[in-house]
Design an enzyme around this catalytic site. Structure first.
Site, PDB file in Angstrom:
ATOM      1  N   ASP A  42       0.861  -1.174   0.000  1.00  0.00           N
ATOM      2  CA  ASP A  42       0.000   0.000   0.000  1.00  0.00           C
ATOM      3  C   ASP A  42       0.908   1.238   0.000  1.00  0.00           C
ATOM      4  O   ASP A  42       2.133   1.135   0.102  1.00  0.00           O
ATOM      5  CB  ASP A  42      -0.966   0.001   1.191  1.00  0.00           C
ATOM      6  CG  ASP A  42      -2.176   0.902   0.922  1.00  0.00           C
ATOM      7  OD1 ASP A  42      -2.126   1.698  -0.043  1.00  0.00           O
ATOM      8  OD2 ASP A  42      -3.169   0.819   1.657  1.00  0.00           O
TER       9      ASP A  42
HETATM   10  C1  BGC Z   1      -4.991   3.322   0.202  1.00  0.00           C
HETATM   11  C2  BGC Z   1      -5.171   2.307  -0.900  1.00  0.00           C
HETATM   12  C3  BGC Z   1      -5.034   2.981  -2.245  1.00  0.00           C
HETATM   13  C4  BGC Z   1      -3.673   3.641  -2.317  1.00  0.00           C
HETATM   14  C5  BGC Z   1      -3.388   4.302  -3.646  1.00  0.00           C
HETATM   15  C6  BGC Z   1      -3.741   4.149   0.013  1.00  0.00           C
HETATM   16  O1  BGC Z   1      -3.706   5.217   0.897  1.00  0.00           O
HETATM   17  O2  BGC Z   1      -4.960   2.649   1.442  1.00  0.00           O
HETATM   18  O3  BGC Z   1      -6.426   1.670  -0.758  1.00  0.00           O
HETATM   19  O4  BGC Z   1      -5.218   2.061  -3.277  1.00  0.00           O
HETATM   20  O5  BGC Z   1      -3.599   4.617  -1.299  1.00  0.00           O
HETATM   21  O6  BGC Z   1      -4.131   5.442  -3.825  1.00  0.00           O
END
Ligand code: BGC
Length: 748
Positions: free
Chosen positions: A281
């Protein structure tokens, strides 16, 4: 954008891009291609593949990095010309000519916004959910995005957690079925079709169990619960061919997912045979330093790579440290090669090597008429009727004047919900606009919002709303949450309607005019007081672009509500976590307990006869999982099963008759629940095992048949073996998790 000018020269040189897909990609060919590439790649180029960046505004800053092959993926770039230009650099100016993979959070629509996932889950309709994901894929792919960070299949049992909005609810089975539907929709029949986008089930794993519903918080899920509750949707995702996986932010029992070898290697690769790639993530690799799990970026990169994170989303630690770690023998070349193999495999399967570019000359599919119609249908099927006293809904001809009040009646941005990076509020059709456009010639509409937005504490506007109510036959109160109150990092401890909305509803209800409360929110709200003074409650999780026309049709009976709750609605926050498939205590609630105010003064303490409940909130939720009314009514009769004793290898046929006993053609969602009465460990009081949507004309009866293979009763038992344990089972078929016809059978 500066970069666009700089790279326009590249565009002129672009060959006429063909978006034809190539024939199927036999896996042996894919493997051969991977090995050919791998043999030629330098270490830097390999590390580049493992590196995902979020590009700066001025894209010219990354041209050199792309040229050197130091970037394998970008996220958050949605300008098709810029994507093509970057891709052209990757394809023509790098040594290895490996295309970039462009990712984006396309969570419930790209431009045409569908109801938030929690809303879609209320449809219990995998086909519709799949079609929604297909629309999202077609729109996103048309702009060069070939990878979405979805579906979010975290089991979410805590409405304080803002990200419950992105989830498919609390239930493991429903989430598994609908998660697979989304993957099928995103990925299409073949990943290398130019309209297919790679799915990325997330967040692996346990994120939804954040302590106190506070985002990013630690979780403490023991392995058996992990395997029985949290992992099955992800296992189903692997079986459905999901191309990629994303790790979660949380640490579970002390181990951050991004450094968790057990879940990423043992479970995902070894037990499930996943062949796609795993992305971290956002900065979750370097965040392991904050967790106190790695002392610096270098150790964080080592732990993530060795655990099985193939691609680093934006932390930059792979680029910074992999070489050093390799030299120090803290990671092996084999591990790096495997990560690169996983990434290349998906790039090949997406057909990016043959079709790296998006066809800019193609006519736009964004907000296509059929997409809007699908989004409307999804919004209709996502609405849940929670109350309808005196059959106030649907509104009939006796209604001449309606008062429209509440901050959500005309909130084009807020009804779209969380994660709508690309959605445009100018396309939103609000309830007010839809009512005016479609019913404005039949009824007089008095609009007085009362409060300006959901958190608005000011009460001055309420008098005008009350005035409108007095002059109307019915009040439609549109309340709920602004979109920013749910979603990532937006957790709450108070789930009552925010601002002065509660006062608004109470004030219009006091006029004596019937109040229909329409809620648009990102989570279950504790709306007990509001429901009590309302004649009807129609609950919509944020319904998206077409929410207005969908709700207007529902209110006037052009459509009949069919949604059921994908999540339990607590009465008060103190009841959380609250979910239907909990285990039994040794002292289960009996229903005749003494409540707080009934306890005599100076009552003596005794534990005898006591049960598990809250003195001030009782035991039951406000509305149970699976609950939802219709304008019609249904009766369930004649439940029968094909056998009352079965072997673990056999299937049970379950049949019941459902009659539409009301006046409207309508759809009922029949649900099948099972209880494993005695296990080697305690088992949930009920588990959803199947469901089906049953369209019924007024007066019609249909026989509904479920086939329940006994293997669906398997679970990880005391010895952590996945088995169907012999013994007694109860089975219910009914309209929600608390009602239904009941029978029993035995597994031998
Ligand atoms: C979130 C993810 C997301 C990623 C990219 C993160 O902060 O937890 O779910 O896909 O950002 O935007």
């Amino acid at each position: 954008m500066k970069f666009i000018k700089i790279i326009s020269a590249y565009l002129i040189m672009l060959p006429l891009v063909s978006c034809q897909s190539t024939p199927g990609d036999a896996s042996s060919n894919v493997d051969r291609n991977i090995e050919t590439l791998l043999k030629e790649m330098t270490l830097e180029e390999k590390i580049g593949q493992m590196n995902q960046i979020s590009p700066p505004e001025d894209l010219s800053q990354i041209v050199d990095l792309v040229k050197k092959g130091e970037i394998g993926s970008v996220l958050n770039l949605v300008d098709p010309e810029a994507i093509n230009a970057l891709q052209q650099i990757a394809m023509e100016e790098t040594r290895m000519k490996i295309p970039l993979i462009v990712g984006r959070d396309v969570i419930h629509g790209f431009k045409t916004i569908f109801p938030i996932p929690l809303g879609q889950a209320a449809s219990f309709n995998p086909e519709l959910v799949k079609e929604g994901a297909r629309v999202a894929a077609v729109e996103a792919a048309s702009q060069g995005v070939r990878w979405t960070f979805a579906p979010m299949i975290d089991i979410a049992r805590d409405p304080r957690w803002g990200r419950i909005a992105e989830s498919l609810g609390e239930d493991t089975y429903l989430t598994s079925v609908l998660g697979v539907a989304m993957i099928d929709g995103f990925q299409g029949d073949n990943l290398n079709d130019p309209t297919s986008i790679a799915a990325c089930p997330k967040h692996f794993v346990g994120y939804g169990a954040a302590e106190s519903g506070k985002d990013y918080n630690s979780t403490f899920i023991p392995e058996r619960t992990l395997r029985n509750v949290y992992l099955p949707p992800f296992k189903a995702a692997v079986d459905a061919g999901a191309a990629t996986f994303m790790t979660s932010f949380n640490d579970n029992d002390g181990v951050p997912s991004t450094g968790n070898r057990f879940i990423l290697d043992q479970v995902l690769r070894k037990e499930w045979g996943f062949t796609g790639f795993v992305v971290s993530d956002w900065a979750s690799v370097s965040e392991m330093i904050n967790h106190g799990f790695a002392k610096d970026g270098k150790e964080a990169a080592m732990k993530a790579i060795n655990a099985g994170v193939d691609m680093d989303m934006v932390s930059g630690t792979y680029v910074a440290y992999v070489k050093e770690l390799l030299n120090e023998k803290k990671i092996t070349m084999q591990t790096i090669d495997d990560a690169v193999r996983n990434i290349l495999r998906i790039k090949i399967k997406l057909g990016l090597f043959e079709n790296p570019y998006v066809d800019i000359s193609a006519s736009s599919v964004l907000y296509a008429e059929e997409h809007l119609l699908k989004a409307k249908e999804a919004a209709v099927q996502s609405a849940i009727l929670l109350k309808n006293d005196n059959e106030i809904l649907p509104l009939n001809e006796s209604i001449k004047t309606i008062a429209v009040v509440g901050p959500m009646a005309d909130a084009p941005h807020d009804q779209l919900g969380t994660w709508i990076f690309d959605g445009d509020k100018n396309y939103t059709q609000t309830p007010l606009k839809a009512l005016q456009a479609e019913y404005g010639d039949k009824v007089r509409i008095l609009y007085a919002p009362g409060t300006a937005y959901s958190r608005d504490m000011r009460t001055e506007g309420i008098a005008a709303a009350v005035n409108a109510a007095r002059n109307a036959d019915v009040v439609l109160a549109f309340v709920g949450e602004e979109s920013i109150l749910s979603g990532e990092a937006h957790s709450l401890t108070n789930l009552d309607l925010q601002g002065a909305q509660n006062e608004l509803i109470a004030a219009v209800a006091k006029t004596g005019k019937p109040v229909v409360t329409v809620v648009m929110a990102g989570r279950p709200l504790t709306i007990g007081r509001d429901a009590e003074v309302s004649e009807a409650v129609l609950y919509n999780f944020h319904p998206g672009t077409m929410g207005g026309p969908a709700i207007a049709d529902l209110l006037f009976g052009k459509a009949v509500p069919s949604g059921k709750l994908p999540v339990t609605f607590p009465k008060v926050v103190g009841q959380i976590p609250m979910y239907h498939s909990h285990n039994n205590t040794g002292r289960p609630y009996q229903g005749n307990e003494t409540m707080l105010q009934d306890i005599p003064l100076e009552a003596g303490q005794t534990s005898l006869g006591n049960t598990s409940f809250h003195l001030d909130a009782g035991f039951d939720p406000l509305y149970p999982f699976g609950y939802g009314l219709s304008y019609s009514t249904f009766s369930y009769t004649n439940l029968r099963i094909s056998a009352d004793k079965l072997k673990t290898t056999e299937s049970l046929t379950v049949m019941t008759d459902i009659t539409n006993t009301g006046k409207y053609d309508a759809t009922e969602i029949a649900q099948l629940y099972v209880q494993d009465c005695f296990g080697s460990v305690t088992r949930p009081v009920k588990e959803l095992k199947d469901f089906t949507r049953v369209p019924l004309k007024a007066g019609e009866t249909k026989t509904v048949t479920f086939t329940l293979p006994m293997e669906k009763l398997a679970y990880y038992n005391l010895d952590m073996n996945y088995v169907v344990e012999a013994g007694e089972f109860k089975l219910w078929v009914g309209p929600n998790s608390q009602e239904g016809l009941k029978t029993a059978f035995v597994v031998e």
